[in-house]
Design a protein around this motif. Structure first.
Motif, mmCIF file in Angstrom:
data_model
loop_
_atom_site.group_PDB
_atom_site.id
_atom_site.type_symbol
_atom_site.label_atom_id
_atom_site.label_comp_id
_atom_site.label_asym_id
_atom_site.label_seq_id
_atom_site.Cartn_x
_atom_site.Cartn_y
_atom_site.Cartn_z
ATOM 1 N N GLU A 26 -3.924 9.336 1.801
ATOM 2 C CA GLU A 26 -4.201 10.756 1.576
ATOM 3 C C GLU A 26 -4.726 11.452 2.839
ATOM 4 N N GLY A 27 -4.087 11.155 3.976
ATOM 5 C CA GLY A 27 -4.432 11.831 5.219
ATOM 6 C C GLY A 27 -5.753 11.406 5.827
ATOM 7 N N LYS A 28 -6.297 10.289 5.362
ATOM 8 C CA LYS A 28 -7.557 9.793 5.914
ATOM 9 C C LYS A 28 -7.356 8.360 6.394
ATOM 10 N N CYS A 29 -8.178 7.973 7.361
ATOM 11 C CA CYS A 29 -8.082 6.626 7.902
ATOM 12 C C CYS A 29 -9.464 5.980 7.891
ATOM 13 N N ALA A 30 -9.532 4.759 7.407
ATOM 14 C CA ALA A 30 -10.794 4.019 7.365
ATOM 15 C C ALA A 30 -10.603 2.671 8.044
ATOM 16 N N MET A 31 -11.652 2.226 8.721
ATOM 17 C CA MET A 31 -11.613 0.956 9.422
ATOM 18 C C MET A 31 -12.549 -0.029 8.741
ATOM 19 N N ALA A 32 -12.149 -1.295 8.703
ATOM 20 C CA ALA A 32 -13.033 -2.331 8.179
ATOM 21 C C ALA A 32 -12.784 -3.620 8.955
ATOM 22 N N GLU A 33 -13.829 -4.408 9.084
ATOM 23 C CA GLU A 33 -13.688 -5.696 9.753
ATOM 24 C C GLU A 33 -13.191 -6.727 8.741
ATOM 25 N N GLY A 34 -12.416 -7.694 9.225
ATOM 26 C CA GLY A 34 -11.972 -8.787 8.371
ATOM 27 C C GLY A 34 -10.552 -8.640 7.891
ATOM 28 N N GLU A 35 -10.216 -9.468 6.903
ATOM 29 C CA GLU A 35 -8.863 -9.530 6.364
ATOM 30 C C GLU A 35 -8.727 -8.609 5.153
ATOM 31 N N HIS A 36 -7.612 -7.917 5.059
ATOM 32 C CA HIS A 36 -7.295 -7.128 3.872
ATOM 33 C C HIS A 36 -6.491 -8.021 2.923
ATOM 34 N N ASP A 37 -6.680 -7.843 1.618
ATOM 35 C CA ASP A 37 -5.986 -8.674 0.629
ATOM 36 C C ASP A 37 -4.469 -8.483 0.645
ATOM 37 N N ASP A 38 -4.029 -7.255 0.903
ATOM 38 C CA ASP A 38 -2.608 -6.950 0.774
ATOM 39 C C ASP A 38 -2.169 -5.939 1.836
#
Length: 104
Positions: free
Chosen positions: A43-55
């Motif tokens: 939805e036009g937004k970007c978020a960053m996270a450390e680690g592995e994403h499930d999918d």
């Protein structure tokens, strides 16, 4: 802050919501020599996270220098892929839009 995290912070700062307009995707970055991160676009937004994403939608594996060179424009992403510096798994066409979504 790790060097990788600084690269991803700078990518977030130049996120182009117009380019990512209808995109719903997760870019997983597996770095050979640093922590793994993922960027979620929705939805036009970007978020960053450390680690592995499930999918993740696409997973890009490389070393930190390759990531820095591609995101700074010093190295063409497609050229890096062809040279074997970047390994991609999943929606590879999505990976080609990375420099449009996070322009210099």
């Amino acid at each position: 802050m790790s060097e990788a995290k600084a690269v991803f912070e700078s990518m977030l700062a130049r996120f182009d919501a117009d380019e990512a307009d209808d995109m719903e995707a997760v870019f997983q970055f597996d770095l050979d020599d640093d922590s793994n991160y993922h960027l979620s676009i929705n939805e036009g937004k970007c978020a960053m996270a450390e680690g592995e994403h499930d999918d993740p939608t696409v997973t890009l594996s490389m070393d930190l220098d390759t990531l820095k060179d591609v995101m700074s424009g010093e190295l063409d992403g497609m050229a890096a892929f062809m040279q074997g510096k970047i390994r991609a798994d999943g929606d590879i066409m999505l990976a080609t839009k990375l420099t449009q979504i996070f322009p210099q």
